[in-house]
Each structure stands twice: as structure tokens, then as C-alpha cells.
Design a protein around this motif. Sequence first.
Motif, PDB file in Angstrom:
ATOM      1  N   LEU A   2      70.984   4.817  -2.356  1.00 31.49           N
ATOM      2  CA  LEU A   2      72.253   4.108  -2.222  1.00 31.49           C
ATOM      3  C   LEU A   2      72.900   4.057  -3.595  1.00 31.49           C
ATOM      4  O   LEU A   2      72.336   3.475  -4.527  1.00 31.49           O
ATOM      5  CB  LEU A   2      72.022   2.687  -1.689  1.00 31.49           C
ATOM      6  CG  LEU A   2      71.336   2.580  -0.316  1.00 31.49           C
ATOM      7  CD1 LEU A   2      70.900   1.134  -0.047  1.00 31.49           C
ATOM      8  CD2 LEU A   2      72.260   3.059   0.802  1.00 31.49           C
ATOM      9  N   GLY A   3      74.061   4.654  -3.720  1.00 27.91           N
ATOM     10  CA  GLY A   3      74.740   4.719  -5.011  1.00 27.91           C
ATOM     11  C   GLY A   3      74.566   6.096  -5.618  1.00 27.91           C
ATOM     12  O   GLY A   3      73.448   6.602  -5.692  1.00 27.91           O
ATOM     13  N   GLY A   4      75.679   6.685  -6.030  1.00 29.09           N
ATOM     14  CA  GLY A   4      75.630   8.060  -6.528  1.00 29.09           C
ATOM     15  C   GLY A   4      76.117   8.178  -7.956  1.00 29.09           C
ATOM     16  O   GLY A   4      76.668   9.204  -8.351  1.00 29.09           O
ATOM     17  N   GLY A   5      75.889   7.122  -8.744  1.00 33.98           N
ATOM     18  CA  GLY A   5      76.371   7.106 -10.127  1.00 33.98           C
ATOM     19  C   GLY A   5      75.412   7.776 -11.089  1.00 33.98           C
ATOM     20  O   GLY A   5      74.542   8.560 -10.706  1.00 33.98           O
ATOM     21  N   GLN A   6      75.576   7.422 -12.358  1.00 37.67           N
ATOM     22  CA  GLN A   6      74.824   8.050 -13.435  1.00 37.67           C
ATOM     23  C   GLN A   6      73.320   7.825 -13.306  1.00 37.67           C
ATOM     24  O   GLN A   6      72.530   8.735 -13.538  1.00 37.67           O
ATOM     25  CB  GLN A   6      75.340   7.502 -14.772  1.00 37.67           C
ATOM     26  CG  GLN A   6      74.778   8.180 -15.968  1.00 37.67           C
ATOM     27  CD  GLN A   6      75.026   9.682 -15.969  1.00 37.67           C
ATOM     28  OE1 GLN A   6      76.009  10.172 -15.420  1.00 37.67           O
ATOM     29  NE2 GLN A   6      74.107  10.431 -16.558  1.00 37.67           N
ATOM     30  N   LEU A   7      72.920   6.608 -12.914  1.00 40.83           N
ATOM     31  CA  LEU A   7      71.483   6.335 -12.774  1.00 40.83           C
ATOM     32  C   LEU A   7      70.897   7.164 -11.640  1.00 40.83           C
ATOM     33  O   LEU A   7      69.807   7.720 -11.751  1.00 40.83           O
ATOM     34  CB  LEU A   7      71.234   4.846 -12.534  1.00 40.83           C
ATOM     35  CG  LEU A   7      71.623   3.911 -13.682  1.00 40.83           C
ATOM     36  CD1 LEU A   7      71.463   2.457 -13.259  1.00 40.83           C
ATOM     37  CD2 LEU A   7      70.779   4.191 -14.928  1.00 40.83           C
ATOM     38  N   GLY A   8      71.656   7.245 -10.555  1.00 41.73           N
ATOM     39  CA  GLY A   8      71.223   8.067  -9.424  1.00 41.73           C
ATOM     40  C   GLY A   8      71.070   9.522  -9.833  1.00 41.73           C
ATOM     41  O   GLY A   8      70.109  10.189  -9.453  1.00 41.73           O
ATOM     42  N   LYS A   9      72.004   9.981 -10.643  1.00 42.44           N
ATOM     43  CA  LYS A   9      71.964  11.373 -11.107  1.00 42.44           C
ATOM     44  C   LYS A   9      70.674  11.623 -11.887  1.00 42.44           C
ATOM     45  O   LYS A   9      70.025  12.648 -11.709  1.00 42.44           O
ATOM     46  CB  LYS A   9      73.189  11.633 -11.989  1.00 42.44           C
ATOM     47  CG  LYS A   9      73.403  13.083 -12.366  1.00 42.44           C
ATOM     48  CD  LYS A   9      74.724  13.294 -13.092  1.00 42.44           C
ATOM     49  CE  LYS A   9      74.517  13.464 -14.576  1.00 42.44           C
ATOM     50  NZ  LYS A   9      75.770  13.796 -15.303  1.00 42.44           N
ATOM     51  N   MET A  10      70.314  10.652 -12.723  1.00 45.01           N
ATOM     52  CA  MET A  10      69.104  10.841 -13.526  1.00 45.01           C
ATOM     53  C   MET A  10      67.840  10.743 -12.662  1.00 45.01           C
ATOM     54  O   MET A  10      66.846  11.401 -12.938  1.00 45.01           O
ATOM     55  CB  MET A  10      69.133   9.900 -14.729  1.00 45.01           C
ATOM     56  CG  MET A  10      70.292  10.291 -15.674  1.00 45.01           C
ATOM     57  SD  MET A  10      70.248   9.572 -17.356  1.00 45.01           S
ATOM     58  CE  MET A  10      71.124   8.027 -17.094  1.00 45.01           C
ATOM     59  N   ILE A  11      67.883   9.954 -11.579  1.00 50.33           N
ATOM     60  CA  ILE A  11      66.758   9.971 -10.627  1.00 50.33           C
ATOM     61  C   ILE A  11      66.684  11.360  -9.960  1.00 50.33           C
ATOM     62  O   ILE A  11      65.610  11.925  -9.802  1.00 50.33           O
ATOM     63  CB  ILE A  11      66.909   8.872  -9.537  1.00 50.33           C
ATOM     64  CG1 ILE A  11      66.852   7.467 -10.154  1.00 50.33           C
ATOM     65  CG2 ILE A  11      65.828   9.025  -8.460  1.00 50.33           C
ATOM     66  CD1 ILE A  11      67.199   6.334  -9.171  1.00 50.33           C
ATOM     67  N   LEU A  12      67.852  11.892  -9.616  1.00 51.42           N
ATOM     68  CA  LEU A  12      67.878  13.190  -8.929  1.00 51.42           C
ATOM     69  C   LEU A  12      67.279  14.319  -9.761  1.00 51.42           C
ATOM     70  O   LEU A  12      66.615  15.204  -9.217  1.00 51.42           O
ATOM     71  CB  LEU A  12      69.306  13.552  -8.504  1.00 51.42           C
ATOM     72  CG  LEU A  12      69.862  12.742  -7.329  1.00 51.42           C
ATOM     73  CD1 LEU A  12      71.324  13.107  -7.098  1.00 51.42           C
ATOM     74  CD2 LEU A  12      69.065  12.944  -6.056  1.00 51.42           C
TER      75      LEU A  12
END
Lengths: 384, 384
Positions: A13-23
Amino acid sequence: MNYFSSDFTLGILGGGQLGKMILYETRKYDIATKVIDPSNEAPCKIACNEFVQGDLMDYDTVFNFGKDVDVLTFEIEHVNVDALEALEKEGVNVYPSSKTLRIIQNKATQKLFYTDHNIPTAPFTRFAYTSEVKEAVSNGGVTLPFVWKSAQFGYDGNGVKVIRKIEDLEGLPNVECIAEEMIPFKNELAVIVTRNPKGQVATYPVVEMEFHPEANQVEYVICPARIAPEVAQQAQQVAVEVSNAIGHVGLLAVEMFQTENDEILVNECAPRPHNSGHYSIEASYTNQFEQHLRAILDLPLGNTQSKVAGIMVNLVGAEGHTGNVKYENIEQIMELPGVTPHIYGKRETRPFRKMGHVTIVNEDIAKAREIAAEVKGTIKVISQ
Amino acid sequence: MNYFSSDFTLGILGGGQLGKMILYETRKYDIATKVIDPSNEAPCKIACNEFVQGDLMDYDTVFNFGKDVDVLTFEIEHVNVDALEALEKEGVNVYPSSKTLRIIQNKATQKLFYTDHNIPTAPFTRFAYTSEVKEAVSNGGVTLPFVWKSAQFGYDGNGVKVIRKIEDLEGLPNVECIAEEMIPFKNELAVIVTRNPKGQVATYPVVEMEFHPEANQVEYVICPARIAPEVAQQAQQVAVEVSNAIGHVGLLAVEMFQTENDEILVNECAPRPHNSGHYSIEASYTNQFEQHLRAILDLPLGNTQSKVAGIMVNLVGAEGHTGNVKYENIEQIMELPGVTPHIYGKRETRPFRKMGHVTIVNEDIAKAREIAAEVKGTIKVISQ
């Protein structure tokens, strides 16, 4: 669960910078991912297997997004918790849990949780409305100065204001809030605690936020914190107490104050990868994003120690600049040893907007600090 | 050029695992990317801004793909070089250049280049057809045993055969090839040299390929190589000579033999991120993929030193297993300190197919080697 199979999907849930780094880290393990974000331009869009545009606060949107994933996590706290709870009842593994998020999402609830669990925190009073704070100040129930904090939807310094005289309350939203005693502190510290569903716990070293001597703004996040070993030990212990009390799964970033008497007081915590852990990408054996994945997938937690000292400098938009961003002198800082810029890809800069961060690593923390000052004095986020 | 602007595009020929790892680094710098690969299931597909399906050996396909990018690179040598040359004439920055690729793409040309430039390499003879090798053996022009290598399209050990008796030549394709003298060697070493268009050069430490004592197969890639400092210095010097002679831009991985008399002989080189540099993701200040980007974008090169010792183990499909892949005991190896698996996301395993790699980092190289042996003995790539 077989994470490394094509049947498994992780939802974020959430597609921001933190999500990007998880990806990035999911690619390392080849884990299939599905991300939802309100913006069709979200940074995660090009790094996940499936992208959905939708409102994270809408019950049906979150429920429908989550019902066919195997593990669901979030990179931002402002999501519909009722939907998470319903998904848990459907058998979806939601990590961190809806219970954890309910405690943390509302700052008043969070503070009450600390006092209920004997976790040291600055004294405070909860109010249903800001208007009640004025009355309390008038009748002596709250003493100036204090810190006003909105209970909900505060993020990155929004929803927080130091109140030195009663007029400072003017213009604040009339919402649920707390009035917190101002505690003079020596240091602002943070510790990331990680736990997997099996109950394995791993704690990162204490980091220190170094403030600008005049501007009262965090300039450097430094790992390890330059504090006495006893204080570091105490900070880690308090962070683990918070984590134990909450019983969270995933990453928990606990922000704390070291008071002038070397007491540790919990300020607040965040149940997700955190700015105070960005240094770990370059400095740690296991970076916080990989560790978050290991935790929520119930894999063994990685080594939280550092290979080298790490310092993080936030890249924020310079004052007086709004428009298409330019990273002035970025090439100069890349010439310095152990310097890695992380550019978040926002096209427009605004004063104080977070546009990226720079990590400086070095075997010698004093040398890293010197280079960090050079980085800070060289790169400027301006408009073209 | 402003790499950090939305106008800039980096094109990558080839969308495999190496391309995917380059793409991670582009996200860090927020560089827009466009990738072409013959497979619609290429690993890069979900990590680039634009994906094109197409034949990398077709002139028009490569030319049309490359003509609107700012910088063009490749993650595989088997691409149409004439198209690259035409793109250079159109003003596209092709790094490494078509000239570099022409020297390296054909093993006979590459070997002739070494002898022309006084770069030490094993003696060899070039043949237009394998059938001519047989004649040469018959009339004593080539002495058994020797190594037969196809001049073109050899990759990961394909197109290489040790010829001990004339019958060993049966069944080989009748193509351009070389017959190379077999040199008894102590060690197989590799050095990655990087150069940007400005001419800045940065050299990585020497890595060592440790072979299985019986199977004659590389088991561990170890950084730093456990060799005498003089030998390491010589290996780095030879690698830089190769790089200077070619005048390449980007990453150049130079594979070498340390002979029984401690001579360094160049085996072959690859103008791209390389298996021998995978350890750098966890162990180096600047990993090879970030360094490749820094080089081809003419940014300052990063620090090539290591934070800690690094060992890489390839994950290859176990014998007797074909079908849907399972990484048996992956959770056990993740419990070991400093162990990071990289899963390439291929759904099907086959005996000896490269399915991923595992990096082991530790301050103490002997301890890293111990853990690497445990990793190797624990994880198995099998079918379900």
C-alpha cells in the motif's frame, strides 16, 4: 509459503520512494509484487509487477486490492485500517498488523500506549479539539511553552508546532491533538527494531540526528551515534521494549530523545522503513528494506551491524526555488570517496521539499562527517 | 548532458539479468531507461521505463531502437555492431563503442589484438574453419593437447573444448576458431577496469576463481584474491594495459591466468558488468553496475575498494533436475551472517543452468570462505 514461486504475491500500500526501495529488494529475491497508490505517476509504477491506482483511505479499494495477495504491507501509515483488519479475518498476512497500525496511526493513542506500558515518554495531555487546548492554557492546566501535535495525519513535521505564547495556537486546525511538555534534550536518537512472525528480533545500532546549530533542523543522520555506550544500550533497550509492547512484525523505527540527564524518552515510532535507516543501504550488512522483506516474509533476519560508518544528508529543495529541479554540483559530490546520491525522481522542486538523500560511508566516522559537511556545502537543489 | 532530467534516456541492448542489475542503479539516479530484448519475458521488462521486443542482431531493429536515446549501452556482446557504428555517426553516445565491441566480439580478433599490442596471452593459431584445425594437427602445425575456441558466439563456456586427441574435434561446428596452447596455471584471476569518456580510470581489486579440486569447475569467486601482492599488482597492470590498448569506455572485465611461473596471461575480456564483479554489490564502496553507469554517463568514477571481503557462489541447477525451480534450504543459508542470495527469476531449472548467485561478506576472508562452503553445501537448486 514459497516466496520464490510464481504463485506468491506481495502487496504494498503506497507507491512512493520507500515503496520503491522495498521493490529493489524484491527484485533480488524475485518476489512478485502489486502496488497501489493514488498517483498514476507514483515512483513504484515502473518497478512492480502490477500497479493499481486508488485511494489508500477507501475501505473497498484497500480491501479489494489486498484480498488476493499473500502478504500485504504498507510504506505509509495513512491507509484504511478497517480494511486491513477485514483482510486479516480473510486470512491475508498483513504485516505490520492492523493492531500495530491502530496504535501508531493516532499520535494520542500512541502516547497513551507508551504511558500504559511504562515506556518513558514526555508528559502530555490529550485534547479532542485544539480549542480545548486554549482553555487549558487559560486555566493553567497546560503550561507554556509546549509542543502542539495533531493526533492524526502528521507527517514529516506537518501537524507539529511549538507553542510559546497562546497566540501561536491561532490558525491551527481544530482537531484531536496533544499538548506535550518541552523537554530540553542533548540528542535526538533513533533505533530500528525488526521482528518476524516467528518472533526473531534484530536491532540496528543507534543513530544520531545532528542538528544545525542555529536553524534547529536535522542536518545529518549518523550511524553509529557518537554517544556513551551505556546511553546507546539504554536506547536500544527502550526501543526493544516499544517493539515488544506493540508486538509488531516488520520494521519499527523508534525515535527518542536523550535528555540533559541522559534519560531516554520515546518521541514517536513508525512501523515501516524510515529516513533514519537510509544509511543502511550503503553501510549495513543488511539494509532496512531487505530486512523489512525478510521480516514480513518470515525469513531469517539479516545481520544488522554496519560494515562501515554511515552518514545521511537529506536533499531538500533550496529556499527561493520552485520549478523544474536541477541538482547543482552533483558531479562534484560524486567525486568524493564513498558518496552515493539517491535521487527520488520528483520533477518539481519547492523550498524544503524532500528530493533525495546522499549517503557518505567511510571506515572512519570523523572522516565521513568531514565529507558529509563538504557534500552539504556543495550540492544544491534548485530550479532550472 | 543533464542525466537527471526527464529529457534524458539511456538505452540498453539486452534485457537479461545483468541489464536488470544496471536498471536497479538507474533508479537510484532516476535515469529514464529503454530496453530491447528478443524475449517478451525478459527480466528487465518490469524495471525499465520502456520495453521493446526485438532481435539484437538485426541492423534495422538496433538502429531504430538506438536513434532516439542519448546514451546507448549493452549487457551482452551479441548485438549488431554495424548498427552501433551507424548510430555513432548519427551522434548517439555508444559506450562501450562499436570499435571496442568489434575487437572483443570475435575471439580470434581479440587474441590477435593482444599479440599486436604486446599483451601477454597464451600462444594460439587462428583458423577460418574447424576442418583446417584437423589438417594442422595431422601435419604437426598444432600440437595436442590444445583448447579449441569458436571465434564467435561463445558464451559461458559454450564454444570452448579441450582437445586431447584428434577425435575430440568430431562434432564441433565447422566455424572460424582458434587453437590455443594449454598453459598450466596456478590461478584464474580477473580484474575489472573502468573508464569514463573524460579518461578517468579506476581499477577494482584482483579476484580469484577457486576451482573444485576434482570437477574443474569454478566454485568461488573471491575478493581480494589470496595471492602475493606483486602478482596482484602485475595482474592489475596487465588489465589496465588491455583497457588502454582498447581505449574502452565503461566496464572491462579482464580474465587472466597466473601461470606456474607467476606470469600473467590474458585469457579474454568482456566489455560489460561481469560475473566476476557480482561480489561488489555487497562488498565494494561502488558496485560494478553503479560504476558502469557512472562511466558511460561520464560522471566521476566511484571508489573501487572493498568495505569487507566478498565471496560469490553461483547458483546453478542441480544435475538430474529439470522443471519448476525450487531453492531448497534457502532459508537456512539466509540465517548465516552476511549472506545474500540473488535469485534471477527463471521459472525452470535445468542441470547447470545459472539460476542466481549468493554473496558472502565478512571482515575476515577466512571466515567468509568457511561460510561460503557452508552455503555451497546447503542450498540446492532442484525441481519441485
